[in-house]
Scaffold this motif. Sequence first.
Motif, PDB file in Angstrom:
ATOM      1  N   SER A   1      33.767  20.752  68.713  1.00  0.00           N
ATOM      2  CA  SER A   1      33.024  21.534  69.346  1.00  0.00           C
ATOM      3  C   SER A   1      34.056  22.598  70.161  1.00  0.00           C
ATOM      4  O   SER A   1      35.057  21.997  70.230  1.00  0.00           O
ATOM      5  CB  SER A   1      31.880  21.107  70.195  1.00  0.00           C
ATOM      6  N   ASP A   2      33.228  23.527  70.632  1.00  0.00           N
ATOM      7  CA  ASP A   2      33.950  24.553  71.456  1.00  0.00           C
ATOM      8  C   ASP A   2      34.594  23.969  72.635  1.00  0.00           C
ATOM      9  O   ASP A   2      35.652  24.122  73.068  1.00  0.00           O
ATOM     10  CB  ASP A   2      33.119  25.624  71.797  1.00  0.00           C
TER      11      ASP A   2
ATOM     12  N   ALA B   1      37.301  21.465  71.820  1.00  0.00           N
ATOM     13  CA  ALA B   1      38.590  22.466  71.635  1.00  0.00           C
ATOM     14  C   ALA B   1      38.919  22.682  73.017  1.00  0.00           C
ATOM     15  O   ALA B   1      40.382  22.474  73.280  1.00  0.00           O
ATOM     16  CB  ALA B   1      38.378  23.557  70.880  1.00  0.00           C
TER      17      ALA B   1
ATOM     18  N   ALA C   1      42.577  24.756  66.616  1.00  0.00           N
ATOM     19  CA  ALA C   1      41.882  25.808  66.173  1.00  0.00           C
ATOM     20  C   ALA C   1      41.409  25.646  64.931  1.00  0.00           C
ATOM     21  O   ALA C   1      40.499  25.857  64.219  1.00  0.00           O
ATOM     22  CB  ALA C   1      42.622  27.180  66.305  1.00  0.00           C
ATOM     23  N   GLN C   2      42.320  24.900  63.750  1.00  0.00           N
ATOM     24  CA  GLN C   2      41.600  24.603  62.465  1.00  0.00           C
ATOM     25  C   GLN C   2      40.732  23.580  62.501  1.00  0.00           C
ATOM     26  O   GLN C   2      39.696  23.667  61.849  1.00  0.00           O
ATOM     27  CB  GLN C   2      43.059  23.924  61.698  1.00  0.00           C
TER      28      GLN C   2
ATOM     29  N   ARG D   1      38.383  23.229  64.913  1.00  0.00           N
ATOM     30  CA  ARG D   1      37.403  23.929  65.364  1.00  0.00           C
ATOM     31  C   ARG D   1      36.427  24.846  64.095  1.00  0.00           C
ATOM     32  O   ARG D   1      35.523  24.681  63.904  1.00  0.00           O
ATOM     33  CB  ARG D   1      37.613  24.581  66.591  1.00  0.00           C
ATOM     34  N   LEU D   2      37.569  25.437  63.335  1.00  0.00           N
ATOM     35  CA  LEU D   2      37.103  26.163  62.384  1.00  0.00           C
ATOM     36  C   LEU D   2      36.384  25.625  61.207  1.00  0.00           C
ATOM     37  O   LEU D   2      35.251  25.751  60.555  1.00  0.00           O
ATOM     38  CB  LEU D   2      38.335  27.052  61.617  1.00  0.00           C
ATOM     39  N   ALA D   3      36.794  24.210  61.166  1.00  0.00           N
ATOM     40  CA  ALA D   3      36.275  23.317  59.863  1.00  0.00           C
ATOM     41  C   ALA D   3      35.084  22.413  60.565  1.00  0.00           C
ATOM     42  O   ALA D   3      34.349  21.659  59.812  1.00  0.00           O
ATOM     43  CB  ALA D   3      37.210  22.298  59.594  1.00  0.00           C
ATOM     44  N   ASN D   4      34.867  22.786  61.879  1.00  0.00           N
ATOM     45  CA  ASN D   4      33.464  22.165  62.417  1.00  0.00           C
ATOM     46  C   ASN D   4      33.373  20.748  62.821  1.00  0.00           C
ATOM     47  O   ASN D   4      32.764  19.918  63.084  1.00  0.00           O
ATOM     48  CB  ASN D   4      32.218  22.374  61.799  1.00  0.00           C
ATOM     49  N   TYR D   5      34.899  20.293  62.942  1.00  0.00           N
ATOM     50  CA  TYR D   5      35.167  18.954  63.187  1.00  0.00           C
ATOM     51  C   TYR D   5      35.068  18.510  64.745  1.00  0.00           C
ATOM     52  O   TYR D   5      34.674  17.443  65.212  1.00  0.00           O
ATOM     53  CB  TYR D   5      36.584  18.314  62.687  1.00  0.00           C
TER      54      TYR D   5
END
Length: 801
Positions: free
Chosen positions: A738-739, A742, A729-730, A732-736
Motif C-alpha cells: 500500500s501507499d 511504501a 516503487a515497483q 507499489r505499482l504492482a499493488n503488492y
Amino acid sequence: MNRSIRKVAVLGSGIMGSRIACHFANIGVEVLLLDMVPRELSEAEAAKGLTLEHPAVRNRLVNQSFQQTLKASPAALYSPSFANRVKLGNFDDNLADIKGYDWVIEVIVERLDIKKGLFEKVDALRKPGTLVTSNTSGIPIHLMAEGRSDDFRKHFCGTHFFNPPRYLKLLEIIPTGETDPAVLDFLTHYGDLFLGKTTVLCKDTPGFIANRLGIYALIQTIRVAADMGLTVEEVDKLTGPVVGRPKSGTFRLSDVVGLDTTVHVANNLYASGEGTDESREGFALPAVMQQLYDQKWLGDKTGQGFYKKIKDEKGKSVILALDFASMEYKPTEKVKFATLEGTKAIAEVSKRFGVLLAGKDNAGEFYRKTFSDIFRYASFRIPEIADETYRIDQAITAGFGWQLGPFETWDAIGVSKMLQIMEAEGMKPAAWVYDMAAAGHNSFYKIEKGQRWYYDRSTKDYKKIPGQDSFVILSNLADKIVWKNAGANVYDLGDGILNLEFKSKMNTMGSEVIEGIQKSISLAEKDFRGLVIGNESVEAFSAGANLAMLFMFAIEQEFDEINMVIAQFQQTMMRARYSSIPVVTAPHTLALGGGTELNLHADKVVAHAETYMGLVEFGVGIIPAGGGTKEMALRCSDMYQAGDTELNILQTAFMNIAQAKVSTSAHDAKAMNYLQDKDQIVLNRSRLIAEAKQAAVELAENGYTQPKQRNDIKVQGKAGMALFMAGIAQMRLANYISDHDAKIANKLAYVINGGDLSYAQQVSEQYLLDLEREAFLSLCGERKTLERMQGLLNGGKPPRN
C-alpha cells in the motif's frame, strides 16, 4: 561404557517415525529412516513402465512419508537443510545397515506379532551394545523382548515420544525387568541434554503415565460436558489458557490429534484395566465419541470432527461447531462465563483456581466435577504407574502442555480445601492423601533453600526431587530476589551472576522493565561480575515495547514524550551492549521487536531452540528504533568482504524488517543474522538460564573487557537508498504494497543506508540511532500508523492500509 550417539536408525516412516527422524536430524545426528517395500505398483508407476524392483518403487512408502513430513506445518525441522541428514531406505534392502548404527528405534504398526518379527531380524543384525527401543504407546514393553538374545534384552526398553516430537517435551522411558540400569541412566541424560526432553521414567503399565492420565481426563471432560449440556466452544474456553493449558482446549486438540488415535488408546486402556483399574469404566467411550468415530468424523484428517471448516457464500472460511443434541454443525458462538470474567485480572495461573472453583455458574460446576475426578484418579495411580507425584506431574505437563500437573494444581487450590470439594462431589482420593493431611502435611510439594521437595507416600515425609542441580529454576528462588518493581525481579544466582526476570504482561518492555534493565546492570557493575536476562514465561521472552503506552502518546501528539521514551530505550539497549560486565540473554518462544533488539545488543545470546525472533515493527506502521535497524546495518557492515555485492547483503536485512519476518527456530534466527556464531542454542528449555549463567561466568573469567562504541559502520548512502526505493516503487505499482507500506519502507531504506550521504562511508552507532529515532517519530505522526496500532491493541490484526 563411554556411549555416544552418532547414528540413529528409525524403523517405520509414518507420522511419528518421520518426525522422530527429523528431530534427531535437528540435533546433528545421522539418521537412517526405513519402511516396507510396496507389494504392488501404483497407477503412476505402472504408467511409467516401472517394476517392483525399481529403486523408486521400493522406496516409495518412505519417500512419500518423509516428503509429507517436510511439507507439514508446524515444521518438523529447525532448518530445511537438515533434511540432508536423513537417509531413506527400506526393510528389505537396507535393514542390514543397522549394524553400523548406535540406536535403533522401532515406530511401526501397533501389533505385537509384527513388532516381534521385526525385532527378531534386528537382533540378528545389530552389533552388541546397540540400543534398541520401541515407541509403542499401548503394547507392554516386556512382551516385545520375549525370545530375544541376552544382549538385546539388556539394551532394550521403551522410549515413547509425544507427537510432534520437535515441540512436545515429554520422553517416557519404560524399562523391562532386564534392562541394564546404565542404559536407563544414559537415555535419561541423553533425552534431557541432547534431545531437549523432560525424560520421565515409567513403569510398564497400560498407557504408561501421560496417556493414562491425559486420556482419562479428556474422556471424563467430554462426559461431563455432555451431561451438563455445555457446548464445544464453552468447554474449549474452560479447558484452555485460563487453567494453564494449550489454547486448543479439549475438543480442538482432539480434532488435531485425531479422534481415531484417542479412541484406539482409550479402548486399549479399557481392555487392559480389567481387574487392575478401579476406574476402568472411565475409559468407556461417551456416546458422542462413539458416534463420531462410527461416522468417521475424526477431526482434521477427515475434514470434520468436533469442529468443521466451510466456505460461506462469499468464499470466507467459517468455523462450525458440533451440537451434541442434534449431531449437526452450527456457527461457533462467543463464550462468556461470569466465573472466567473474575479471573481476567489474575496473571498467575496458580492464583486463578480459587476463583474458578468457587464459581456459582456452569463454569464453577464444571471445574468442581472435572478437577475432583482427575485428582481422585491421579491419587489412585500411585504407586501403580509411578511411585512419586512429581513423575505424574512432569509427564502431564510435558506431554499435554499443561502448565501445572494434577498434584501441582491441587496444591494451588489447597489440599484440605480440595478434599472438601471432592467429598461434596461424592469422590474420595486414595487413603495416602488423607494420611498426608492428617499428619499435618498441607501440600504435595514444598520449596526449601531453592530446591523443590515432594511428599513421599512410602516414607510419609518429603524428599528432594532429583536432578535439580543441572537447572536454575527462578520460581524456587524467591528468597534470592535482591531488587524488584512491578515489572521485574532481580535474582542473585550465585557465582557473582545476577538474573533479570521480566514480569509484565507478555513481558513487554514498559517503563518498569526498562528501569529493571538499568538497575540490574548497575547492581551487577557494582557488586557482581555478570548479568543474565531470562525468565520462565510460557508465552514470551518479550513481545517487545509497550505499544499501548506508545499509542497513547501518539494519539495525543506528545512527540516530546515519544522522543524521550525512544531515546531512553536506545540508551538502555546500548548500556546492555557497553556495560562493564558481560550481559547474556536467554530468549525463548517469542522475542519480538524490542525483545529482539535486546538480544541483538547482548554480549552473548543463549537461545532455546524454539525461539521465534523478528523485528516486526513494520506491521504496526513504524520501524525498529531501539537499535534494531542500526544493529542490522552494523552486522551487514561486518559481513562485507572484498568482492561482495554489498547491497545484496544489506537487502536481505532490509527485507527481513520490511516483511516483519519472524524466525521459525533459533537456527533460522541465525540464518537471518539475529543470532551469530558466538551465540549458543540450547535444546532443553529447562536448562536455559543455567546455561546462560555458565556463559556469563565464562565471559567474566576469560577477562571480559568493556567494549567501545563503534564508529566504523559502512553504510551505502544515496546509491543504496536509490536502489531500495526503486524496488519499493515497483512493488507499489504492482499493488503488492500500500501507499503507507511504501512510506514506511522508504523510511527504513533511508535509515539502514545511513541517510542522505552522497557516497558509501563509515558512520557511528549514534548517528544511526538518531536516524532511527527521527524516522520513528515521523511515522508516529501518521494517521495510518495509529490505525495499525489500534487494530493490534484491539486484539485483531493491524489493517494493511
